[in-house]
Design an enzyme around this catalytic site. Structure first.
Site, PDB file in Angstrom:
ATOM      1  N   THR A 193      -0.891  17.300 -29.754  1.00 51.48           N
ATOM      2  CA  THR A 193       0.129  17.754 -28.795  1.00 51.48           C
ATOM      3  C   THR A 193       1.530  17.549 -29.352  1.00 51.48           C
ATOM      4  O   THR A 193       1.778  16.572 -30.061  1.00 51.48           O
ATOM      5  CB  THR A 193      -0.014  16.971 -27.483  1.00 51.48           C
ATOM      6  N   GLY A 211      -1.967   8.776 -28.516  1.00 55.14           N
ATOM      7  CA  GLY A 211      -2.118   7.357 -28.212  1.00 55.14           C
ATOM      8  C   GLY A 211      -2.107   6.524 -29.480  1.00 55.14           C
ATOM      9  O   GLY A 211      -2.721   6.896 -30.474  1.00 55.14           O
ATOM     10  N   GLU A 221      -6.701  15.692 -22.769  1.00 59.19           N
ATOM     11  CA  GLU A 221      -7.921  16.341 -23.259  1.00 59.19           C
ATOM     12  C   GLU A 221      -8.114  17.702 -22.619  1.00 59.19           C
ATOM     13  O   GLU A 221      -9.230  18.193 -22.486  1.00 59.19           O
ATOM     14  CB  GLU A 221      -9.134  15.453 -23.035  1.00 59.19           C
TER      15      GLU A 221
HETATM   16  C1  LIG Z   1     -14.441   7.957 -25.845  1.00 65.52           C
HETATM   17  C2  LIG Z   1     -13.391   8.668 -25.063  1.00 65.52           C
HETATM   18  C3  LIG Z   1     -12.641   7.814 -24.059  1.00 65.52           C
HETATM   19  C4  LIG Z   1     -11.447   8.604 -23.502  1.00 65.52           C
HETATM   20  C5  LIG Z   1     -10.172   8.327 -24.259  1.00 65.52           C
HETATM   21  C6  LIG Z   1      -9.133   9.391 -24.110  1.00 65.52           C
HETATM   22  C7  LIG Z   1      -7.716   8.864 -24.213  1.00 65.52           C
HETATM   23  C8  LIG Z   1      -6.713   9.981 -24.157  1.00 65.52           C
HETATM   24  C9  LIG Z   1      -6.852  10.912 -25.363  1.00 65.52           C
HETATM   25  C10 LIG Z   1      -6.216  12.213 -25.143  1.00 65.52           C
HETATM   26  C11 LIG Z   1      -6.221  13.087 -26.168  1.00 65.52           C
HETATM   27  C12 LIG Z   1      -5.672  14.407 -26.011  1.00 65.52           C
HETATM   28  O1  LIG Z   1      -5.161  14.800 -24.980  1.00 65.52           O
HETATM   29  S1  LIG Z   1      -5.881  15.390 -27.418  1.00 65.52           S
HETATM   30  C13 LIG Z   1      -5.119  16.878 -27.006  1.00 65.52           C
HETATM   31  C14 LIG Z   1      -5.963  17.661 -25.960  1.00 65.52           C
HETATM   32  N1  LIG Z   1      -5.474  18.981 -25.871  1.00 65.52           N
HETATM   33  C15 LIG Z   1      -6.177  19.994 -25.347  1.00 65.52           C
HETATM   34  O2  LIG Z   1      -7.288  19.833 -24.846  1.00 65.52           O
HETATM   35  C16 LIG Z   1      -5.520  21.336 -25.456  1.00 65.52           C
HETATM   36  C17 LIG Z   1      -6.095  22.304 -24.430  1.00 65.52           C
HETATM   37  N2  LIG Z   1      -6.000  23.668 -24.959  1.00 65.52           N
HETATM   38  C18 LIG Z   1      -7.132  24.269 -25.521  1.00 65.52           C
HETATM   39  O3  LIG Z   1      -8.232  23.715 -25.592  1.00 65.52           O
HETATM   40  C19 LIG Z   1      -6.930  25.664 -26.034  1.00 65.52           C
HETATM   41  O4  LIG Z   1      -5.644  25.808 -26.569  1.00 65.52           O
HETATM   42  C20 LIG Z   1      -7.254  26.730 -24.924  1.00 65.52           C
HETATM   43  C21 LIG Z   1      -6.649  26.323 -23.617  1.00 65.52           C
HETATM   44  C22 LIG Z   1      -8.752  26.808 -24.834  1.00 65.52           C
HETATM   45  C23 LIG Z   1      -6.663  28.094 -25.240  1.00 65.52           C
HETATM   46  O5  LIG Z   1      -6.806  28.282 -26.598  1.00 65.52           O
HETATM   47  P1  LIG Z   1      -6.741  29.746 -27.142  1.00 65.52           P
HETATM   48  O6  LIG Z   1      -5.616  30.439 -26.433  1.00 65.52           O
HETATM   49  O7  LIG Z   1      -6.729  29.697 -28.593  1.00 65.52           O
HETATM   50  O8  LIG Z   1      -8.122  30.282 -26.676  1.00 65.52           O
HETATM   51  P2  LIG Z   1      -8.378  31.512 -25.757  1.00 65.52           P
HETATM   52  O9  LIG Z   1      -7.644  32.712 -26.296  1.00 65.52           O
HETATM   53  O10 LIG Z   1      -8.146  31.135 -24.342  1.00 65.52           O
HETATM   54  O11 LIG Z   1      -9.909  31.669 -26.035  1.00 65.52           O
HETATM   55  C24 LIG Z   1     -10.329  32.146 -27.299  1.00 65.52           C
HETATM   56  C25 LIG Z   1     -11.779  31.861 -27.433  1.00 65.52           C
HETATM   57  O12 LIG Z   1     -11.956  30.520 -27.898  1.00 65.52           O
HETATM   58  C26 LIG Z   1     -12.873  29.838 -27.079  1.00 65.52           C
HETATM   59  N3  LIG Z   1     -12.520  28.433 -27.071  1.00 65.52           N
HETATM   60  C27 LIG Z   1     -11.333  27.894 -26.725  1.00 65.52           C
HETATM   61  N4  LIG Z   1     -11.376  26.563 -26.876  1.00 65.52           N
HETATM   62  C28 LIG Z   1     -12.623  26.266 -27.333  1.00 65.52           C
HETATM   63  C29 LIG Z   1     -13.287  25.046 -27.677  1.00 65.52           C
HETATM   64  N5  LIG Z   1     -12.684  23.851 -27.561  1.00 65.52           N
HETATM   65  N6  LIG Z   1     -14.546  25.116 -28.128  1.00 65.52           N
HETATM   66  C30 LIG Z   1     -15.175  26.310 -28.231  1.00 65.52           C
HETATM   67  N7  LIG Z   1     -14.612  27.501 -27.903  1.00 65.52           N
HETATM   68  C31 LIG Z   1     -13.343  27.459 -27.464  1.00 65.52           C
HETATM   69  C32 LIG Z   1     -12.694  30.474 -25.729  1.00 65.52           C
HETATM   70  O13 LIG Z   1     -13.863  30.253 -24.950  1.00 65.52           O
HETATM   71  C33 LIG Z   1     -12.554  31.923 -26.112  1.00 65.52           C
HETATM   72  O14 LIG Z   1     -13.822  32.424 -26.388  1.00 65.52           O
HETATM   73  P3  LIG Z   1     -14.113  33.980 -26.018  1.00 65.52           P
HETATM   74  O15 LIG Z   1     -14.024  34.051 -24.525  1.00 65.52           O
HETATM   75  O16 LIG Z   1     -15.492  34.231 -26.567  1.00 65.52           O
HETATM   76  O17 LIG Z   1     -13.012  34.773 -26.684  1.00 65.52           O
HETATM   77  C1  LIG Z   2      -2.024   9.659 -20.810  1.00 67.24           C
HETATM   78  C2  LIG Z   2      -2.027  10.785 -21.813  1.00 67.24           C
HETATM   79  C3  LIG Z   2      -2.560  10.581 -23.083  1.00 67.24           C
HETATM   80  C4  LIG Z   2      -2.529  11.597 -24.025  1.00 67.24           C
HETATM   81  N1  LIG Z   2      -3.029  11.357 -25.283  1.00 67.24           N
HETATM   82  C5  LIG Z   2      -2.943  12.333 -26.218  1.00 67.24           C
HETATM   83  C6  LIG Z   2      -3.415  12.092 -27.545  1.00 67.24           C
HETATM   84  O1  LIG Z   2      -3.885  11.007 -27.865  1.00 67.24           O
HETATM   85  N2  LIG Z   2      -3.298  13.086 -28.470  1.00 67.24           N
HETATM   86  C7  LIG Z   2      -2.747  14.327 -28.153  1.00 67.24           C
HETATM   87  O2  LIG Z   2      -2.670  15.186 -29.035  1.00 67.24           O
HETATM   88  N3  LIG Z   2      -2.321  14.589 -26.876  1.00 67.24           N
HETATM   89  C8  LIG Z   2      -2.407  13.622 -25.928  1.00 67.24           C
HETATM   90  N4  LIG Z   2      -1.970  13.874 -24.643  1.00 67.24           N
HETATM   91  C9  LIG Z   2      -1.336  15.162 -24.339  1.00 67.24           C
HETATM   92  C10 LIG Z   2      -2.233  16.052 -23.496  1.00 67.24           C
HETATM   93  O3  LIG Z   2      -3.300  16.518 -24.254  1.00 67.24           O
HETATM   94  C11 LIG Z   2      -1.365  17.191 -22.938  1.00 67.24           C
HETATM   95  O4  LIG Z   2      -0.466  16.623 -22.017  1.00 67.24           O
HETATM   96  C12 LIG Z   2      -2.215  18.251 -22.255  1.00 67.24           C
HETATM   97  O5  LIG Z   2      -2.958  18.949 -23.208  1.00 67.24           O
HETATM   98  C13 LIG Z   2      -1.346  19.236 -21.446  1.00 67.24           C
HETATM   99  O6  LIG Z   2      -0.351  19.808 -22.260  1.00 67.24           O
HETATM  100  P1  LIG Z   2       1.181  19.702 -21.802  1.00 67.24           P
HETATM  101  O7  LIG Z   2       1.415  18.347 -21.313  1.00 67.24           O
HETATM  102  O8  LIG Z   2       2.033  20.221 -22.917  1.00 67.24           O
HETATM  103  O9  LIG Z   2       1.283  20.686 -20.560  1.00 67.24           O
HETATM  104  P2  LIG Z   2       1.495  22.288 -20.690  1.00 67.24           P
HETATM  105  O10 LIG Z   2       0.520  22.844 -21.652  1.00 67.24           O
HETATM  106  O11 LIG Z   2       2.934  22.551 -20.878  1.00 67.24           O
HETATM  107  O12 LIG Z   2       1.060  22.724 -19.222  1.00 67.24           O
HETATM  108  C14 LIG Z   2       1.915  22.368 -18.131  1.00 67.24           C
HETATM  109  C15 LIG Z   2       1.383  23.076 -16.915  1.00 67.24           C
HETATM  110  O13 LIG Z   2       1.526  24.465 -17.090  1.00 67.24           O
HETATM  111  C16 LIG Z   2       0.423  25.164 -16.517  1.00 67.24           C
HETATM  112  N5  LIG Z   2      -0.232  25.950 -17.549  1.00 67.24           N
HETATM  113  C17 LIG Z   2      -0.167  25.787 -18.879  1.00 67.24           C
HETATM  114  N6  LIG Z   2      -0.896  26.718 -19.526  1.00 67.24           N
HETATM  115  C18 LIG Z   2      -1.443  27.503 -18.570  1.00 67.24           C
HETATM  116  C19 LIG Z   2      -2.314  28.641 -18.585  1.00 67.24           C
HETATM  117  N7  LIG Z   2      -2.782  29.148 -19.733  1.00 67.24           N
HETATM  118  N8  LIG Z   2      -2.651  29.162 -17.398  1.00 67.24           N
HETATM  119  C20 LIG Z   2      -2.216  28.631 -16.235  1.00 67.24           C
HETATM  120  N9  LIG Z   2      -1.392  27.566 -16.140  1.00 67.24           N
HETATM  121  C21 LIG Z   2      -1.017  27.019 -17.296  1.00 67.24           C
HETATM  122  C22 LIG Z   2      -0.530  24.088 -15.987  1.00 67.24           C
HETATM  123  O14 LIG Z   2      -0.261  23.882 -14.615  1.00 67.24           O
HETATM  124  C23 LIG Z   2      -0.116  22.849 -16.740  1.00 67.24           C
HETATM  125  O15 LIG Z   2      -0.344  21.656 -16.013  1.00 67.24           O
HETATM  126  C24 LIG Z   2      -1.981  12.862 -23.680  1.00 67.24           C
HETATM  127  C25 LIG Z   2      -1.455  13.079 -22.394  1.00 67.24           C
HETATM  128  C26 LIG Z   2      -1.486  12.049 -21.457  1.00 67.24           C
HETATM  129  C27 LIG Z   2      -0.921  12.291 -20.077  1.00 67.24           C
END
Ligand SMILES: CCCCCCCCC/C=C/C(=O)SCCNC(=O)CCNC(=O)[C@H](O)C(C)(C)COP(=O)(O)OP(=O)(O)OC[C@H]1O[C@@H](n2cnc3c(N)ncnc32)[C@H](O)[C@@H]1OP(=O)(O)O
Ligand SMILES: Cc1cc2nc3c(=O)[nH]c(=O)nc-3n(C[C@H](O)[C@H](O)[C@H](O)COP(=O)(O)OP(=O)(O)OC[C@H]3O[C@@H](n4cnc5c(N)ncnc54)[C@H](O)[C@@H]3O)c2cc1C
Length: 633
Positions: free
Chosen positions: A116, A155, A398
């Site tokens: 992120t 984190g 996540e």
């Molecule tokens: C032990 C623990 C304690 C717990 C301990 C935890 C502590 C805190 C740790 C926190 C860590 C974090 O937050 S780490 C950061 C987390 N961040 C996120 O999760 C980011 C969320 N965003 C995403 O996942 C993506 O960007 C998403 C929203 C899917 C949109 O991506 P895209 O625009 O590229 O994708 P789309 O165009 O929407 O979709 C394209 C195609 O890809 C597929 N696709 C998208 N994501 C996919 C995926 N992950 N796996 C497979 N396929 C996927 C879709 O189904 C579509 O398939 P088709 O339909 O076939 O085309």
């Molecule tokens: C406690 C905590 C721990 C974290 N730890 C980690 C870590 O270890 N590593 C890491 O990489 N990240 C980490 N993150 C970040 C986390 O993964 C992001 O906050 C999360 O993925 C959301 O992204 P953002 O905060 O940029 O919100 P944005 O992506 O800016 O989204 C903001 C709001 O916009 C709206 N929105 C966004 N996209 C769409 C869409 N396509 N359609 C409709 N509405 C939409 C939703 O309402 C969303 O809540 C952590 C966050 C928190 C709070």
């Protein structure tokens, strides 16, 4: 070398310097961090010794480690990301040779997962950090071209980790190949100073998670060897050739892993909140039911049972569904290892909606447990406020809940279209075909009947979404615009799908094992499963009236059955939370301790407040007294 057996709670909880003299809520932001590093380092030492002695798979903390860590830290462990994301990212995304190289120092390195950025969290294709191949030096040059490209949130990134896995846009010979993962050292192992070309720090105080050391990281022409790109799925060769992945979404695999895990994590969070609030409700006497009888245990109020028993049931639902989803994840990972990606979309869809529902439900149910404890639930010493702020963070991290539900909706719409074309569908969505072919039954007031009814709701709402999208397209909108216009209904379809899945898996898994359990245990587990399903049928009665043949009379009978189940569970309620088997030192709650000495513990805790060290605080003489005397009449 100290040898530790698998960290049994007794062992770890007996280590003196893991105890807090002053409750954490009375420490400063900085002292809090230093305190968890102190405790976390002891645990890290135990896990690293263990991994040597017990041949534990490299770097994997033993399964009960998180539970023990939760209790001892009483807050989030800044080393958590090392185990939760850094190591899994390397083991899932690096070649075997790279794994051997990057993890050769074992527990000698501490990592995090830096994806992120300040400007992007959801839309990964919009990430701005760049990794540009320098052919001459066989290196990647990492840069943060803008303030919004700074990594923000990872984190442990602020002051704890000395390595991280970084998600950056890969540039080779001027062409961008999208987000890829890179292994990066960020601090000197000996001095822990940030390496030259990096700007590192923590992002400041948060609503909770304040010991997680969430940080920021900026790169300025920071060089890493070409081999530091995790190259299991895609590669960049020495001559600059880019070999693309069989599926670019494999890069996102680490997120799927954590989403799958979070169900069981939420089961445990809820188990703790339910233990605290049910035990407290058995101790607390307040008000009368029959005017001429003594004050009752508040657990005897049926509305208190309505507030709390759903948390006991939900914890079991998430535990059982979490195991089911973990088995699905493991099977899909095995298939991918053999070259088949067929089930990846299904796994992604399941993990998205179930992660969202489990984290959202854990949040509001923990809050419901807190409110059910009256004012004492509002005390930090109850541990309910901390459980709430820790659980609700998972609704966002996540993968933010709205975004993930839309991912599942994408899968439902695709599956609906396949059903219309007569294609066979995976078992988890095959009910769409049955609905399409009008093969569904009349309403039955049974757990199976309710599950079938909830599936009909999913099919009906999915059909409505497909028709809405089609309507907007026929009015001239592009598909993506039509999708956006229909997104309120699309979210509803995913939420309904997730609920139907949870009810189905919970009921049928309990039903499946009940013959192997003692009769008493089977009876109680089935009561919990039936309570869960009936609770949600009543919550979703509107949808059931629209999409199924349920009648008002059926609903009245369901309400009656629900209240019967509350009464049946009441005698076992305390036994059920005791069976979560969470020790006082890990529960960390003045309200939920096993011995029920609530009031004594509350007073003991209150006296630890630094304010109570003296009878008159110096601020009286410094500030209050002059004002009081000045205005004294
Ligand atoms: C032990 C623990 C304690 C717990 C301990 C935890 C502590 C805190 C740790 C926190 C860590 C974090 O937050 S780490 C950061 C987390 N961040 C996120 O999760 C980011 C969320 N965003 C995403 O996942 C993506 O960007 C998403 C929203 C899917 C949109 O991506 P895209 O625009 O590229 O994708 P789309 O165009 O929407 O979709 C394209 C195609 O890809 C597929 N696709 C998208 N994501 C996919 C995926 N992950 N796996 C497979 N396929 C996927 C879709 O189904 C579509 O398939 P088709 O339909 O076939 O085309
Ligand atoms: C406690 C905590 C721990 C974290 N730890 C980690 C870590 O270890 N590593 C890491 O990489 N990240 C980490 N993150 C970040 C986390 O993964 C992001 O906050 C999360 O993925 C959301 O992204 P953002 O905060 O940029 O919100 P944005 O992506 O800016 O989204 C903001 C709001 O916009 C709206 N929105 C966004 N996209 C769409 C869409 N396509 N359609 C409709 N509405 C939409 C939703 O309402 C969303 O809540 C952590 C966050 C928190 C709070």
């Amino acid at each position: 070398m100290k040898c530790y057996p698998v960290p049994r709670e007794n062992l770890v909880l007996s280590i003196d310097n893991l105890k807090d003299d002053i409750p954490e809520e009375y420490l400063s932001h900085k002292e809090c961090y230093e305190n968890v590093i102190r405790k976390g380092s002891v645990l890290y030492d135990i896990f690293s010794e263990l991994s040597k002695d017990r041949k534990h798979k490299a770097h994997q903390a033993p399964s009960n480690a998180y539970r023990i860590s939760d209790g001892i830290m009483q807050n989030v462990n800044p080393f958590l990301l090392h185990f939760a994301l850094f190591v899994p990212a390397i083991t899932n995304q690096a070649t075997p040779e790279q794994q051997a190289e990057f993890l050769k120092h074992g527990f000698g390195i501490i990592g995090t997962y830096a994806q992120t950025e300040l400007g992007h969290g959801t839309f990964l294709r919009g990430l701005e950090t760049t990794a540009t191949l320098d052919l001459e030096t066989d290196e990647f040059v990492l840069n943060s071209p803008t303030l919004t490209s700074y990594k923000w949130w990872p984190g442990g990134l602020g002051h704890t980790a000395n390595h991280c896995v970084v998600m950056a846009q890969l540039y080779v010979k001027g062409k961008c190949h999208g987000p890829h993962l890179f292994f990066v050292q960020i601090r000197d192992i000996e001095t822990h100073e940030p390496l030259p070309g990096l700007k590192l720090g923590e992002i400041g105080a948060k609503m909770g998670f304040n010991t997680a050391d969430n940080g920021f990281l900026g790169f300025h022409n920071f060089r890493i060897p070409r081999n530091n790109m995790l190259m299991k799925n895609s590669q960049v060769l020495k001559d600059g050739t880019y070999v693309e992945s069989k599926n670019e979404k494999l890069t996102y695999g680490s997120m799927v892993f954590v989403r799958v895990y979070l169900l069981s994590d939420m089961a445990y969070m809820l188990a703790r909140a339910a233990t605290i609030s049910v035990r407290y409700s058995a101790v607390r006497h307040q008000s009368h039911i029959k005017p001429d009888e003594p004050e009752v245990q508040i657990l005897d109020f049926v509305i208190q049972q309505h507030k709390l028993f759903i948390s006991i049931a939900t914890s079991h639902a998430f535990k059982i569904c979490g195991l089911w989803l973990w088995q699905t994840y493991s099977k899909v990972m095995e298939d991918i290892g053999k070259g088949s990606m067929d089930r990846l979309p299904e796994l992604h869809a399941l993990s998205c909606c179930l992660k969202t529902t489990s984290t959202r439900d854990a949040g509001w149910l923990i809050e419901q447990c807190r409110l059910a404890c009256g004012g004492h639930g509002y005390l930090m010493s109850s541990n309910l406020p901390s459980l709430y702020t820790t659980a609700t963070a998972a609704i966002t991290y996540e993968g933010e809940s709205t975004v993930l539900l839309l991912q599942t909706a994408r899968y439902l719409i695709k599956s609906w279209k396949r059903a219309m074309e007569g294609e066979s569908l995976p078992a988890t969505v095959s009910f769409l075909s049955e609905y399409f072919n009008k093969r569904y039954n009349k309403w039955e007031n049974t757990p199976k009947g309710i599950v079938d009814g909830l599936k009909l709701v999913v099919a009906g709402v999915t059909k409505m979404c497909a028709e809405s999208i089609q309507k907007h397209v026929s009015r001239g909108q592009q598909y993506e615009e039509a999708w956006n216009s229909s997104s309120v209904q699309l979210i509803k379809a995913s939420e309904a799908y997730s609920r139907a899945l949870l009810c189905e898996v919970f009921w049928f898994e309990v039903d499946k094992v009940s013959s192997t359990l003692s009769n008493n245990l089977a009876v109680v587990l089935k009561q919990l499963a039936e309570l869960y399903i009936t609770y949600w049928a009543l919550e979703k009665r509107g949808d059931l009236l629209v999409y199924t043949t349920i009648s008002k009379d059926d609903l009245d009978k369901l309400q009656e059955r629900y209240e019967e189940l509350l009464a049946l569970i009441r005698p076992n309620a305390v036994g059920l939370v005791d069976s979560f088997d969470i020790r006082d030192e890990i529960l960390c709650s003045t309200l939920g301790a096993y011995d029920g000495r609530v009031y004594e513990r509350m007073m003991e805790h209150a006296l630890k407040s630094p304010l109570n060290a003296e009878t008159v605080n110096q601020s009286f003489h410094k500030y209050m007294k002059p004002v009081i005397l000045k205005h004294k009449i």
